[in-house]
Design an enzyme around this catalytic site. Structure first.
Site, short mmCIF file in Angstrom:
data_model
loop_
_atom_site.label_atom_id
_atom_site.label_comp_id
_atom_site.label_asym_id
_atom_site.label_seq_id
_atom_site.Cartn_x
_atom_site.Cartn_y
_atom_site.Cartn_z
N LYS A 76 -13.33 -58.55 32.80
CA LYS A 76 -11.80 -58.66 32.40
C LYS A 76 -11.14 -58.16 33.45
O LYS A 76 -11.61 -57.38 34.26
CB LYS A 76 -11.55 -57.75 31.21
N SER A 151 -6.86 -58.03 23.14
CA SER A 151 -6.44 -58.48 24.47
C SER A 151 -7.68 -59.10 25.41
O SER A 151 -7.54 -59.79 26.28
CB SER A 151 -5.78 -57.36 25.40
N SER A 175 -9.06 -54.15 21.36
CA SER A 175 -8.98 -55.30 22.27
C SER A 175 -10.34 -55.73 22.44
O SER A 175 -10.77 -56.69 23.26
CB SER A 175 -8.32 -55.07 23.37
N1 GLN Z 1 -3.20 -55.49 20.13
C1 GLN Z 1 -3.03 -54.02 20.45
C2 GLN Z 1 -1.98 -53.87 21.54
O1 GLN Z 1 -1.49 -54.69 21.74
C3 GLN Z 1 -4.41 -53.36 21.05
C4 GLN Z 1 -4.62 -53.97 22.55
C5 GLN Z 1 -5.62 -53.38 23.30
O2 GLN Z 1 -6.60 -52.62 22.69
N2 GLN Z 1 -5.54 -53.26 24.56
O3 GLN Z 1 -1.64 -52.70 21.78
#
Ligand code: GLN
Length: 488
Positions: A76, A151, A175
């Protein structure tokens, strides 16, 4: 071969049936052929991938194989790597080259892995759909008009489409698990403190944790074994973390006599009926394999999203203050003065969602509101943690849906941040409590994958791996053919 598991590729490499170079070429060809449809990779340097594969083959001949010798793993874009750019899919880091490797990157290299490119993600990991990326949205290979989750959507999409057999993700509020769920793969978020955060671009430091995204549970365990371990340069990495026998834990008898908690707050009206049916069927399968299903309650679940969206943005607003165009980040042209440089550079560099989080967090931390929002959210966090402690007095592990819905259409939720935030309703609580979690495929609704989430007490990844391995062995979901990119 492209849809092989990491463990099968390892067996073939160890048996001398293939080479790291041949394996790398297979996946590089697929990336060249299909990344245009998916936008899963935002950076790839084929020559460098082949160099690493050649070095791995040479190492194997000379010294024998290390734990991940010659295995391709995508990264990532949030992990600092000395090779190539590290941009967190943000314009503000468009020219950033990390001066050092993240601790987990060093560990993967030491285990002999071949690191393959950088995968797409929501900007600074803020999102649930990989639509906030500065490099454009990523697509779900099960239906390219749909989101791959986020994400870590690029990692999930790449693994699901077999552009690579495994990838790294990070999980602050879901995420790793939510994209794994909507892309039909396996994703593991370890206990907070198990994996070093050094060199992982910080979003919310008390929540961020890195983990593997793979086809199978055993593949996740292989990578987790290599990634985890104390790092004296990350004060939140726990020095005496209870050890896990990662591969031993994938014993397929893990379901016998297991007490599985089914929290009533995770089976609510409003969730997709197909998702609910898939989870109910999965739990019935677990029962048939010898587990006992116990109804439990996690009473503060409904406050988790609200508490998270105070705590995570608060920490983000502090972490992202470093992008000031002096120490880090894009600098605007011809600033009038220092203030103009700060404000214009940040305005040009950050996307809309990141700005929304910075503003929310700055507000929650401002004097006068700190007690009402930040302190209150921390108190709720303690209650949520206590809910899990109480539940684990009754059960060994908890099973829930990973997401209340399957992959939605690109663009469907971008206009309404609140409905987007609600996609994380089942994944956030365990980040607030610091617990490990895993999502694995457990069925389909209208051709779109559904994920089953396992949650265990801190440091008990072994319980999750045992249950998930038993479920995986008893079902065929990980082998379900995908209508993308050729033969399985
Ligand atoms: N969707 C969540 C957010 O936008 C979690 C994102 C993540 O785990 N990095 O904060």
């Amino acid at each position: 071969m492209p849809f092989s598991t990491l463990s099968k590729i390892k067996d073939r490499l160890d048996a001398g049936a293939t080479t790291a170079v041949a394996v790398a070429k297979t996946y590089l060809d697929r990336i060249a052929a299909f990344n245009g449809d998916l936008n899963a990779f935002v950076d790839i340097d084929p020559a460098h991938v082949l160099e690493q594969a050649e070095a791995s083959d040479a190492y194997r001949t000379k010294h024998g194989a290390r734990a991940l010798e010659g295995l391709p793993i995508a990264i990532k874009d949030i992990f600092c790597t000395q090779d190539g750019p590290t941009r967190c899919c943000s314009h503000i880091l468009k020219d950033f080259h990390a001066p050092y490797d993240a601790h987990v990157i060093t560990k993967l290299k030491e285990a002999g892995a071949v690191l393959v490119g950088k995968t797409n993600m929501d900007e600074f990991a803020m999102g649930s759909s990989t639509e906030t990326s500065a490099f454009g949205p990523c697509h779900n290979p099960w239906d390219i008009e749909r989101i791959p989750g986020g994400s870590s959507g690029g990692s999930a999409s790449a693994v699901a489409a077999a552009l690579v057999p495994a990838a790294l993700g990070t999980d602050t509020g879901g995420s790793i698990r939510q994209p794994a769920s909507v892309c039909g793969i396996t994703g593991l978020k370890p206990t907070y403190g198990r994996v070093s955060r050094r060199g992982i671009i910080a979003f919310a430091s008390s929540l961020d944790q890195a983990g593997p995204m793979t086809r199978t549970v055993k593949d996740a365990a292989m990578i987790a074994a290599a990634m985890s371990g104390h790092d004296s340069m990350d004060s939140t990495s726990v020095p005496d973390a209870p050890a896990v026998d990662w591969l031993g834990a994938c014993d397929k008898t893990g379901m016998k006599g297991l007490r599985i908690g089914k929290p009533k707050e995770y089976f609510v009206d409003g969730m997709d009926t197909g998702v609910r049916a898939a989870i109910d069927a999965a739990l019935a399968e677990c029962e048939a394999l010898g587990a006992e299903i116990v109804d439990i309650s996690l009473p503060h679940t409904d406050a988790a999203v609200a508490a998270y969206y105070v705590i995570a943005p608060s920490e983000a607003s502090a972490n992202l203050s470093r992008y000031d165009a002096v120490r880090f980040g894009h600098r605007c042209d011809n600033p009038d003065d220092l203030l103009d440089m700060y404000t214009r550079s940040r305005d040009e560099g950050f996307g809309k969602e990141v700005k929304r989080r910075i503003l929310t967090g700055t507000f929650a931390l401002s004097s006068g509101y700190y007690d009402a929002y930040y302190i209150k959210a921390q108190q709720v966090r303690t209650l949520i943690r206590q809910d899990f402690i109480n539940a684990f007095a009754q059960v060994d592990v908890i099973a829930t849906p990973t997401s209340p819905i399957t992959a939605f259409k690109l663009g469907e939720k971008t206009a309404d941040p609140l409905t987007m935030y609600l996609s994380d309703i089942f994944t956030i609580a365990l980040n607030l409590a610091g617990l490990p979690g895993l999502s694995q495929p457990c069925g389909f609704v209208d051709g779109l994958p559904v994920g089953l989430q396992w949650i265990a007490p801190a440091w008990r990844e072994d319980v999750i791996l045992g249950a998930a391995s038993a479920y995986e062995a008893a079902t065929d979901w990980v082998k379900a053919p995908i209508n993308f990119g050729g033969e399985a």
